[in-house]
Design a protein around this motif. Structure first.
Motif, PDB file in Angstrom:
ATOM      1  N   ILE A  61     114.325  -0.470  -3.611  1.00 49.36           N
ATOM      2  CA  ILE A  61     115.693  -0.174  -4.159  1.00 49.36           C
ATOM      3  C   ILE A  61     116.161  -1.623  -5.072  1.00 49.36           C
ATOM      4  N   ILE A  62     115.485  -2.599  -4.568  1.00 56.40           N
ATOM      5  CA  ILE A  62     116.206  -3.760  -5.615  1.00 56.40           C
ATOM      6  C   ILE A  62     115.465  -4.250  -7.322  1.00 56.40           C
ATOM      7  N   SER A  63     114.196  -3.272  -7.329  1.00 54.51           N
ATOM      8  CA  SER A  63     113.714  -3.185  -8.693  1.00 54.51           C
ATOM      9  C   SER A  63     115.235  -1.740  -9.175  1.00 54.51           C
ATOM     10  N   LEU A  64     114.780  -0.752  -8.185  1.00 56.45           N
ATOM     11  CA  LEU A  64     115.487   0.297  -9.323  1.00 56.45           C
ATOM     12  C   LEU A  64     117.358  -0.534  -9.662  1.00 56.45           C
ATOM     13  N   LEU A  65     117.837  -1.342  -9.195  1.00 58.30           N
ATOM     14  CA  LEU A  65     118.959  -1.278  -9.310  1.00 58.30           C
ATOM     15  C   LEU A  65     118.998  -2.641 -10.524  1.00 58.30           C
ATOM     16  N   CYS A  66     117.757  -3.351 -10.611  1.00 62.13           N
ATOM     17  CA  CYS A  66     117.603  -4.310 -12.001  1.00 62.13           C
ATOM     18  C   CYS A  66     117.539  -2.842 -13.329  1.00 62.13           C
ATOM     19  N   SER A  67     116.311  -2.148 -12.708  1.00 66.80           N
ATOM     20  CA  SER A  67     116.593  -1.359 -14.204  1.00 66.80           C
ATOM     21  C   SER A  67     117.564  -0.304 -14.621  1.00 66.80           C
ATOM     22  N   ALA A  68     118.286  -0.490 -13.767  1.00 68.15           N
ATOM     23  CA  ALA A  68     119.391   0.940 -14.043  1.00 68.15           C
ATOM     24  C   ALA A  68     120.582  -0.175 -14.810  1.00 68.15           C
ATOM     25  N   TYR A  69     120.481  -1.475 -13.896  1.00 69.67           N
ATOM     26  CA  TYR A  69     122.337  -1.522 -14.108  1.00 69.67           C
ATOM     27  C   TYR A  69     121.993  -3.310 -15.235  1.00 69.67           C
ATOM     28  N   ALA A  70     120.056  -3.790 -15.119  1.00 72.33           N
ATOM     29  CA  ALA A  70     120.073  -4.958 -16.201  1.00 72.33           C
ATOM     30  C   ALA A  70     119.481  -4.410 -16.957  1.00 72.33           C
ATOM     31  N   GLY A  71     119.577  -4.748 -18.454  1.00 76.38           N
ATOM     32  CA  GLY A  71     118.399  -4.726 -19.589  1.00 76.38           C
ATOM     33  C   GLY A  71     118.601  -6.548 -19.828  1.00 76.38           C
ATOM     34  N   ASP A  72     118.133  -5.697 -21.363  1.00 81.01           N
ATOM     35  CA  ASP A  72     118.454  -7.045 -22.940  1.00 81.01           C
ATOM     36  C   ASP A  72     118.937  -7.798 -22.502  1.00 81.01           C
ATOM     37  N   GLY A  73     119.697  -8.852 -22.654  1.00 85.27           N
ATOM     38  CA  GLY A  73     120.451  -9.824 -23.054  1.00 85.27           C
ATOM     39  C   GLY A  73     121.654  -9.949 -21.319  1.00 85.27           C
ATOM     40  N   ASP A  74     121.183  -9.093 -20.811  1.00 85.52           N
ATOM     41  CA  ASP A  74     121.687  -9.240 -19.151  1.00 85.52           C
ATOM     42  C   ASP A  74     121.359  -9.975 -18.633  1.00 85.52           C
ATOM     43  N   VAL A  82     120.621 -11.919 -14.349  1.00 83.03           N
ATOM     44  CA  VAL A  82     121.181 -11.662 -12.672  1.00 83.03           C
ATOM     45  C   VAL A  82     120.919 -12.948 -12.134  1.00 83.03           C
ATOM     46  N   LEU A  83     121.581 -13.031 -11.105  1.00 86.22           N
ATOM     47  CA  LEU A  83     121.858 -14.227 -10.468  1.00 86.22           C
ATOM     48  C   LEU A  83     121.528 -13.460  -9.108  1.00 86.22           C
ATOM     49  N   TYR A  84     121.198 -15.223  -8.538  1.00 87.55           N
ATOM     50  CA  TYR A  84     120.256 -15.272  -6.852  1.00 87.55           C
ATOM     51  C   TYR A  84     120.052 -16.587  -6.962  1.00 87.55           C
ATOM     52  N   THR A  85     120.163 -17.274  -6.340  1.00 88.90           N
ATOM     53  CA  THR A  85     120.073 -18.690  -5.759  1.00 88.90           C
ATOM     54  C   THR A  85     118.839 -19.011  -5.891  1.00 88.90           C
ATOM     55  N   ALA A  86     118.673 -20.930  -5.830  1.00 88.80           N
ATOM     56  CA  ALA A  86     117.520 -21.226  -6.630  1.00 88.80           C
ATOM     57  C   ALA A  86     116.221 -20.784  -5.546  1.00 88.80           C
ATOM     58  N   HIS A  87     116.579 -20.811  -4.097  1.00 86.52           N
ATOM     59  CA  HIS A  87     115.380 -20.035  -3.392  1.00 86.52           C
ATOM     60  C   HIS A  87     115.346 -19.167  -2.735  1.00 86.52           C
ATOM     61  N   GLY A  88     116.121 -18.068  -3.437  1.00 89.29           N
ATOM     62  CA  GLY A  88     116.173 -16.873  -2.512  1.00 89.29           C
ATOM     63  C   GLY A  88     114.995 -15.969  -3.352  1.00 89.29           C
ATOM     64  N   PHE A  89     115.110 -14.565  -2.637  1.00 89.48           N
ATOM     65  CA  PHE A  89     113.839 -14.086  -1.875  1.00 89.48           C
ATOM     66  C   PHE A  89     112.787 -13.854  -3.563  1.00 89.48           C
ATOM     67  N   LEU A  90     111.346 -13.984  -4.084  1.00 92.80           N
ATOM     68  CA  LEU A  90     110.842 -14.011  -5.533  1.00 92.80           C
ATOM     69  C   LEU A  90     111.487 -12.449  -6.500  1.00 92.80           C
ATOM     70  N   MET A  91     111.242 -11.401  -5.942  1.00 89.60           N
ATOM     71  CA  MET A  91     111.647 -10.084  -6.256  1.00 89.60           C
ATOM     72  C   MET A  91     112.908  -9.825  -7.063  1.00 89.60           C
ATOM     73  N   TYR A  92     114.081 -10.863  -6.428  1.00 85.58           N
ATOM     74  CA  TYR A  92     114.603 -10.603  -7.397  1.00 85.58           C
ATOM     75  C   TYR A  92     114.928 -10.656  -8.807  1.00 85.58           C
ATOM     76  N   SER A  93     114.017 -11.946  -9.310  1.00 85.93           N
ATOM     77  CA  SER A  93     114.022 -12.296 -11.016  1.00 85.93           C
ATOM     78  C   SER A  93     112.776 -11.814 -11.147  1.00 85.93           C
ATOM     79  N   ILE A  94     111.759 -11.028 -10.350  1.00 86.91           N
ATOM     80  CA  ILE A  94     110.782 -10.352 -10.707  1.00 86.91           C
ATOM     81  C   ILE A  94     110.868  -9.285 -11.454  1.00 86.91           C
ATOM     82  N   SER A  95     111.976  -8.882 -10.332  1.00 82.41           N
ATOM     83  CA  SER A  95     112.763  -7.229 -10.872  1.00 82.41           C
ATOM     84  C   SER A  95     113.838  -7.181 -11.811  1.00 82.41           C
ATOM     85  N   ALA A  96     114.199  -8.435 -12.341  1.00 74.87           N
ATOM     86  CA  ALA A  96     115.211  -8.796 -12.992  1.00 74.87           C
ATOM     87  C   ALA A  96     113.939  -8.576 -14.641  1.00 74.87           C
TER      88      ALA A  96
END
Ligand SMILES: Cc1ncc(COP(=O)(O)O)c(C=O)c1O
Length: 361
Positions: free
Chosen positions: A89-102, A104-118
Protein backbone atom coordinates in the motif's frame (compact mmCIF):
# COMPACT_ATOMS: atom_id res chain seq x y z
CA UNK A 1 23.67 -3.42 -20.11
CA UNK A 2 20.06 -2.25 -19.92
CA UNK A 3 19.77 0.28 -17.09
CA UNK A 4 16.84 1.10 -14.86
CA UNK A 5 15.97 4.74 -14.04
CA UNK A 6 18.91 6.53 -12.39
CA UNK A 7 16.96 7.08 -9.18
CA UNK A 8 16.65 3.31 -8.64
CA UNK A 9 20.43 3.01 -8.10
CA UNK A 10 20.21 5.47 -5.20
CA UNK A 11 18.11 2.99 -3.23
CA UNK A 12 19.76 0.99 -0.47
CA UNK A 13 17.86 -2.32 -0.52
CA UNK A 14 15.83 -3.09 2.60
CA UNK A 15 17.52 -5.75 4.71
CA UNK A 16 15.14 -7.96 6.67
CA UNK A 17 15.79 -9.30 10.18
CA UNK A 18 18.39 -12.06 10.39
CA UNK A 19 17.45 -15.61 11.39
CA UNK A 20 20.09 -18.11 10.28
CA UNK A 21 21.61 -19.92 13.23
CA UNK A 22 24.10 -22.74 13.66
CA UNK A 23 22.78 -26.17 12.81
CA UNK A 24 20.60 -27.61 15.54
CA UNK A 25 20.61 -24.38 17.54
CA UNK A 26 17.35 -23.05 18.94
CA UNK A 27 16.47 -19.78 17.22
CA UNK A 28 14.90 -16.88 19.05
CA UNK A 29 14.04 -14.40 16.32
CA UNK A 30 13.44 -10.97 17.76
CA UNK A 31 14.60 -9.02 14.74
CA UNK A 32 11.48 -8.36 12.63
CA UNK A 33 8.68 -7.34 15.03
CA UNK A 34 6.74 -10.47 14.22
CA UNK A 35 3.96 -11.85 16.40
CA UNK A 36 5.31 -13.94 19.30
CA UNK A 37 2.71 -16.72 19.16
CA UNK A 38 2.46 -17.67 15.51
CA UNK A 39 -0.88 -17.08 13.78
CA UNK A 40 -4.36 -17.88 15.11
CA UNK A 41 -5.13 -21.60 14.56
CA UNK A 42 -8.38 -20.42 12.98
CA UNK A 43 -6.40 -18.50 10.35
CA UNK A 44 -4.23 -21.54 9.61
CA UNK A 45 -7.30 -23.76 9.17
CA UNK A 46 -9.01 -21.26 6.86
CA UNK A 47 -5.85 -20.95 4.79
CA UNK A 48 -5.57 -24.73 4.45
CA UNK A 49 -9.18 -24.92 3.27
CA UNK A 50 -8.65 -22.10 0.77
CA UNK A 51 -5.50 -23.79 -0.55
CA UNK A 52 -7.64 -26.61 -1.98
CA UNK A 53 -8.85 -24.13 -4.61
CA UNK A 54 -5.51 -22.62 -5.52
CA UNK A 55 -6.10 -23.36 -9.20
CA UNK A 56 -8.62 -20.48 -9.07
CA UNK A 57 -7.72 -16.80 -9.12
CA UNK A 58 -8.66 -14.97 -5.91
CA UNK A 59 -11.54 -12.52 -5.50
CA UNK A 60 -9.98 -9.39 -6.99
CA UNK A 61 -12.07 -7.14 -4.76
CA UNK A 62 -11.33 -8.99 -1.47
CA UNK A 63 -15.06 -8.63 -0.76
CA UNK A 64 -15.43 -10.90 2.28
CA UNK A 65 -12.25 -9.55 3.88
CA UNK A 66 -13.22 -5.91 3.33
CA UNK A 67 -16.67 -6.62 4.80
CA UNK A 68 -15.08 -8.24 7.86
CA UNK A 69 -12.63 -5.35 8.30
CA UNK A 70 -15.42 -2.82 7.86
CA UNK A 71 -17.52 -4.50 10.55
CA UNK A 72 -14.63 -4.78 12.97
CA UNK A 73 -13.57 -1.15 12.58
CA UNK A 74 -16.99 0.40 12.09
CA UNK A 75 -16.15 1.86 8.69
CA UNK A 76 -17.47 1.30 5.17
CA UNK A 77 -16.19 -1.65 3.11
CA UNK A 78 -16.10 0.69 0.11
CA UNK A 79 -13.44 2.79 1.83
CA UNK A 80 -11.01 -0.16 2.11
CA UNK A 81 -8.35 -1.45 -0.29
CA UNK A 82 -6.37 -4.60 0.58
CA UNK A 83 -2.77 -5.21 -0.36
CA UNK A 84 0.11 -7.66 -0.13
CA UNK A 85 1.19 -6.25 3.22
CA UNK A 86 0.99 -2.58 4.08
CA UNK A 87 4.37 -2.32 2.32
CA UNK A 88 2.49 -2.72 -0.96
CA UNK A 89 0.00 0.00 0.00
CA UNK A 90 2.87 2.37 0.90
CA UNK A 91 4.52 1.65 -2.42
CA UNK A 92 1.26 2.08 -4.40
CA UNK A 93 0.57 5.42 -2.70
CA UNK A 94 4.05 6.67 -3.59
CA UNK A 95 3.88 5.58 -7.20
CA UNK A 96 0.37 7.01 -7.66
CA UNK A 97 0.87 10.37 -5.92
CA UNK A 98 4.57 11.21 -6.17
CA UNK A 99 7.03 11.29 -9.04
CA UNK A 100 9.95 13.25 -10.47
CA UNK A 101 10.39 16.58 -8.71
CA UNK A 102 7.96 15.71 -5.90
CA UNK A 103 8.81 15.26 -2.24
CA UNK A 104 7.69 12.64 0.25
CA UNK A 105 7.99 13.66 3.89
CA UNK A 106 8.65 11.43 6.88
CA UNK A 107 10.55 11.73 10.14
CA UNK A 108 14.25 11.09 10.68
CA UNK A 109 13.83 7.68 12.30
CA UNK A 110 10.68 6.76 10.42
CA UNK A 111 10.03 3.36 8.84
CA UNK A 112 12.57 2.73 6.04
CA UNK A 113 10.04 1.76 3.37
CA UNK A 114 8.84 5.38 3.05
CA UNK A 115 12.12 6.55 1.60
CA UNK A 116 12.60 3.39 -0.50
CA UNK A 117 9.09 3.64 -2.02
CA UNK A 118 9.49 7.37 -2.64
CA UNK A 119 12.73 6.73 -4.54
CA UNK A 120 11.17 3.90 -6.56
CA UNK A 121 8.49 6.38 -7.61
CA UNK A 122 11.22 8.83 -8.66
CA UNK A 123 10.33 11.29 -5.87
CA UNK A 124 12.68 12.77 -3.27
CA UNK A 125 12.31 11.49 0.30
CA UNK A 126 12.69 14.28 2.88
CA UNK A 127 13.33 13.30 6.51
CA UNK A 128 12.62 15.85 9.23
CA UNK A 129 14.29 15.99 12.65
CA UNK A 130 12.58 14.32 15.60
CA UNK A 131 12.46 15.47 19.22
CA UNK A 132 13.63 12.81 21.66
CA UNK A 133 13.02 10.17 19.00
CA UNK A 134 9.44 11.30 18.48
CA UNK A 135 7.90 12.96 15.39
CA UNK A 136 8.06 16.75 15.70
CA UNK A 137 4.95 18.39 14.25
CA UNK A 138 6.61 21.83 13.91
CA UNK A 139 9.57 20.38 12.00
CA UNK A 140 7.24 18.47 9.68
CA UNK A 141 5.16 21.55 8.92
CA UNK A 142 8.33 23.64 8.36
CA UNK A 143 9.51 21.08 5.80
CA UNK A 144 6.34 21.19 3.68
CA UNK A 145 6.94 22.81 0.28
CA UNK A 146 4.90 23.10 -2.90
CA UNK A 147 6.56 19.87 -3.97
CA UNK A 148 5.32 17.86 -0.98
CA UNK A 149 2.83 15.22 -2.04
CA UNK A 150 2.72 12.72 0.84
CA UNK A 151 3.53 12.84 4.55
CA UNK A 152 4.01 9.44 6.21
CA UNK A 153 3.71 9.11 9.98
CA UNK A 154 4.18 5.67 11.49
CA UNK A 155 1.96 5.82 14.55
CA UNK A 156 3.42 4.21 16.62
CA UNK A 157 6.73 4.44 14.82
CA UNK A 158 9.09 1.59 14.12
CA UNK A 159 11.83 1.54 15.46
CA UNK A 160 11.46 4.28 18.08
CA UNK A 161 8.17 3.06 19.61
CA UNK A 162 6.94 6.64 20.05
CA UNK A 163 3.64 7.97 18.75
CA UNK A 164 1.67 11.16 18.30
CA UNK A 165 -1.47 11.47 20.37
CA UNK A 166 -4.82 12.30 18.78
CA UNK A 167 -4.47 16.03 19.55
CA UNK A 168 -1.01 16.11 17.93
CA UNK A 169 -2.28 14.33 14.80
CA UNK A 170 -5.19 16.76 14.60
CA UNK A 171 -2.81 19.70 14.97
CA UNK A 172 -0.53 18.29 12.27
CA UNK A 173 -3.45 17.78 9.91
CA UNK A 174 -4.92 21.23 10.56
CA UNK A 175 -1.60 22.88 9.66
CA UNK A 176 -0.95 20.72 6.60
CA UNK A 177 -1.99 22.01 3.15
CA UNK A 178 -5.00 20.08 1.84
CA UNK A 179 -2.94 19.17 -1.22
CA UNK A 180 -0.73 16.85 0.88
CA UNK A 181 -1.86 13.29 1.57
CA UNK A 182 -1.37 12.45 5.27
CA UNK A 183 -0.74 8.72 5.66
CA UNK A 184 -1.12 7.37 9.19
CA UNK A 185 0.71 4.05 9.19
CA UNK A 186 -0.95 2.16 12.03
CA UNK A 187 0.96 -1.12 11.71
CA UNK A 188 1.24 -1.37 15.52
CA UNK A 189 -2.12 0.20 16.43
CA UNK A 190 -3.49 -2.91 18.15
CA UNK A 191 -0.81 -2.69 20.84
CA UNK A 192 -1.60 0.88 21.94
CA UNK A 193 -4.00 1.24 24.83
CA UNK A 194 -3.65 4.95 25.60
CA UNK A 195 -7.09 6.63 25.44
CA UNK A 196 -5.39 9.70 23.89
CA UNK A 197 -4.32 7.62 20.88
CA UNK A 198 -6.31 7.36 17.67
CA UNK A 199 -5.73 4.88 14.88
CA UNK A 200 -7.26 7.59 12.69
CA UNK A 201 -10.28 5.85 11.12
CA UNK A 202 -12.59 8.61 12.37
CA UNK A 203 -10.26 11.24 10.86
CA UNK A 204 -10.36 9.50 7.46
CA UNK A 205 -14.14 9.83 7.49
CA UNK A 206 -14.00 13.53 8.39
CA UNK A 207 -11.32 14.70 5.94
CA UNK A 208 -10.42 14.31 2.32
CA UNK A 209 -6.65 13.89 2.59
CA UNK A 210 -6.04 11.26 5.29
CA UNK A 211 -5.31 7.57 4.71
CA UNK A 212 -4.78 4.94 7.41
CA UNK A 213 -2.74 1.82 6.63
CA UNK A 214 -2.89 -1.34 8.72
CA UNK A 215 -1.46 -4.84 8.69
CA UNK A 216 -2.02 -8.43 9.73
CA UNK A 217 1.75 -8.87 10.12
CA UNK A 218 2.17 -7.80 13.73
CA UNK A 219 -0.56 -8.43 16.34
CA UNK A 220 -2.23 -11.06 14.12
CA UNK A 221 1.07 -12.90 13.63
CA UNK A 222 0.67 -13.22 9.85
CA UNK A 223 3.75 -11.50 8.39
CA UNK A 224 4.46 -14.45 6.09
CA UNK A 225 1.04 -14.21 4.45
CA UNK A 226 1.55 -10.61 3.25
CA UNK A 227 -1.74 -8.96 4.12
CA UNK A 228 -2.35 -5.28 4.76
CA UNK A 229 -5.00 -2.71 3.95
CA UNK A 230 -5.75 0.96 3.57
CA UNK A 231 -8.75 3.00 4.72
CA UNK A 232 -9.12 6.16 2.71
CA UNK A 233 -11.48 8.65 1.11
CA UNK A 234 -13.27 7.60 -2.11
CA UNK A 235 -10.85 9.37 -4.43
CA UNK A 236 -7.82 7.57 -2.90
CA UNK A 237 -9.60 4.21 -2.93
CA UNK A 238 -10.35 4.79 -6.62
CA UNK A 239 -6.68 5.56 -7.35
CA UNK A 240 -5.38 2.54 -5.39
CA UNK A 241 -7.80 0.27 -7.24
CA UNK A 242 -6.46 1.57 -10.54
CA UNK A 243 -2.78 1.05 -9.70
CA UNK A 244 -2.83 -2.23 -7.78
CA UNK A 245 -2.51 -5.59 -9.51
CA UNK A 246 -5.92 -7.21 -10.05
CA UNK A 247 -5.03 -10.21 -7.86
CA UNK A 248 -2.64 -8.60 -5.41
CA UNK A 249 -3.96 -10.55 -2.40
CA UNK A 250 -4.04 -14.35 -2.63
CA UNK A 251 -7.22 -16.28 -1.84
CA UNK A 252 -5.36 -17.99 1.01
CA UNK A 253 -4.41 -14.64 2.55
CA UNK A 254 -7.97 -13.35 2.23
CA UNK A 255 -9.41 -16.46 3.91
CA UNK A 256 -6.81 -16.33 6.70
CA UNK A 257 -7.53 -12.64 7.28
CA UNK A 258 -11.29 -13.19 7.62
CA UNK A 259 -10.71 -16.04 10.11
CA UNK A 260 -8.10 -14.11 12.10
CA UNK A 261 -10.54 -11.26 12.62
CA UNK A 262 -12.94 -13.71 14.27
CA UNK A 263 -10.41 -14.97 16.80
CA UNK A 264 -10.75 -12.34 19.50
CA UNK A 265 -9.26 -14.63 22.17
CA UNK A 266 -6.02 -15.01 20.23
CA UNK A 267 -5.67 -11.26 19.76
CA UNK A 268 -6.46 -10.60 23.43
CA UNK A 269 -3.87 -13.16 24.58
CA UNK A 270 -1.26 -11.68 22.22
CA UNK A 271 -1.82 -8.12 23.42
CA UNK A 272 -1.87 -9.04 27.11
CA UNK A 273 1.35 -11.01 26.81
CA UNK A 274 3.02 -8.20 24.87
CA UNK A 275 2.08 -5.65 27.53
CA UNK A 276 3.44 -7.82 30.34
CA UNK A 277 6.63 -8.88 28.55
CA UNK A 278 7.36 -5.38 27.24
CA UNK A 279 7.28 -3.99 30.77
CA UNK A 280 9.33 -6.86 32.16
CA UNK A 281 11.94 -6.46 29.39
CA UNK A 282 12.19 -2.68 29.74
CA UNK A 283 12.41 -2.87 33.56
CA UNK A 284 15.02 -5.62 33.49
CA UNK A 285 17.22 -3.89 30.91
CA UNK A 286 16.98 -0.57 32.74
CA UNK A 287 18.02 -2.38 35.92
CA UNK A 288 21.17 -3.40 34.01
CA UNK A 289 21.90 0.28 33.36
CA UNK A 290 20.83 0.23 29.71
CA UNK A 291 18.72 3.04 28.22
CA UNK A 292 15.35 1.79 26.99
CA UNK A 293 13.01 4.10 25.07
CA UNK A 294 9.32 3.90 25.94
CA UNK A 295 7.48 1.82 23.34
CA UNK A 296 3.85 1.50 22.35
CA UNK A 297 4.56 -1.38 19.96
CA UNK A 298 5.75 -4.99 20.16
CA UNK A 299 9.41 -4.04 20.37
CA UNK A 300 11.81 -1.94 22.41
CA UNK A 301 14.58 0.34 21.24
CA UNK A 302 17.60 -0.09 23.47
CA UNK A 303 20.58 2.27 23.49
CA UNK A 304 23.85 0.60 24.51
CA UNK A 305 25.78 3.88 24.42
CA UNK A 306 28.06 3.27 21.46
CA UNK A 307 27.90 1.51 18.11
CA UNK A 308 30.75 -0.97 18.74
CA UNK A 309 29.30 -2.13 22.02
CA UNK A 310 25.83 -2.48 20.49
CA UNK A 311 27.21 -4.52 17.60
CA UNK A 312 29.26 -6.74 19.92
CA UNK A 313 26.18 -7.45 21.99
CA UNK A 314 24.23 -8.29 18.84
CA UNK A 315 26.95 -10.71 17.75
CA UNK A 316 27.21 -12.31 21.19
CA UNK A 317 23.45 -12.88 21.21
CA UNK A 318 23.54 -14.20 17.66
CA UNK A 319 26.08 -16.73 18.79
CA UNK A 320 23.46 -18.01 21.20
CA UNK A 321 20.82 -18.13 18.47
CA UNK A 322 19.13 -14.89 19.59
CA UNK A 323 18.53 -12.38 16.79
CA UNK A 324 17.99 -8.70 17.49
CA UNK A 325 18.13 -5.88 14.96
CA UNK A 326 20.90 -3.33 14.42
CA UNK A 327 19.65 0.21 13.84
CA UNK A 328 22.45 1.80 11.78
CA UNK A 329 20.11 2.01 8.77
CA UNK A 330 17.79 4.14 10.88
CA UNK A 331 20.56 6.51 11.95
CA UNK A 332 20.70 4.99 15.44
CA UNK A 333 23.95 2.97 15.40
CA UNK A 334 24.30 2.69 19.19
CA UNK A 335 20.81 1.18 19.43
CA UNK A 336 19.33 -2.25 18.93
CA UNK A 337 15.66 -3.01 18.41
CA UNK A 338 14.40 -6.05 20.26
CA UNK A 339 11.03 -7.53 19.34
CA UNK A 340 8.91 -8.67 22.26
CA UNK A 341 8.67 -12.46 22.08
CA UNK A 342 7.18 -14.87 24.60
CA UNK A 343 7.95 -14.49 28.32
CA UNK A 344 10.46 -17.34 28.13
CA UNK A 345 12.20 -15.82 25.11
CA UNK A 346 12.46 -12.44 26.83
CA UNK A 347 13.96 -13.99 29.94
CA UNK A 348 16.59 -15.68 27.77
CA UNK A 349 17.45 -12.47 25.91
CA UNK A 350 17.74 -10.53 29.18
CA UNK A 351 19.96 -13.24 30.66
CA UNK A 352 22.17 -13.14 27.54
CA UNK A 353 22.55 -9.35 27.68
CA UNK A 354 23.21 -9.52 31.43
CA UNK A 355 25.86 -12.19 30.79
CA UNK A 356 27.56 -10.05 28.15
CA UNK A 357 27.50 -6.88 30.24
CA UNK A 358 28.76 -8.80 33.30
CA UNK A 359 31.78 -10.12 31.43
CA UNK A 360 32.64 -6.87 29.59
CA UNK A 361 32.78 -4.19 32.28
C1 LIG B 1 5.74 1.03 10.67
C2 LIG B 1 5.57 -0.11 9.73
N1 LIG B 1 4.75 0.04 8.69
C3 LIG B 1 4.55 -0.95 7.81
C4 LIG B 1 5.21 -2.16 7.94
C5 LIG B 1 5.01 -3.18 6.87
O1 LIG B 1 4.25 -4.23 7.29
P1 LIG B 1 3.66 -5.29 6.28
O2 LIG B 1 4.12 -4.96 4.89
O3 LIG B 1 4.14 -6.60 6.74
O4 LIG B 1 2.17 -5.12 6.39
C6 LIG B 1 6.07 -2.38 9.01
C7 LIG B 1 6.80 -3.65 9.15
O5 LIG B 1 7.73 -3.81 9.87
C8 LIG B 1 6.26 -1.31 9.93
O6 LIG B 1 7.10 -1.45 10.95
Amino acid sequence: MIKAKDSIYKITPYIGGESTAKEGQRIIKLSSNEGAFGPSPMAVKAMQEAAKDMNRYPDSGCSALREALAKKNNISADSIVCGAGSDEIISLLCSAYAGDGDEVLYTAHGFLMYSISAKVAGATPVATPEKNLKADVDALIDAVTEKTKILFIANPNNPTGSYLKRAEIEDLHARLPKSVLLVLDAAYAEYVDDPDYTVGHDLVSQHDNIVVTRTFSKAYGMGGVRLGWAHGPDHVVDVLNRVRGPFNVSAEAQAAGVAALQDDDFLKMTLESNKKCLKMTADSLEALGVKVYPSAGNFVLVDFGNADKAENIRLALKDEGIFIRQMGGYGLPSCMRITIGTGEEMELVIEAIKGYLGSHV
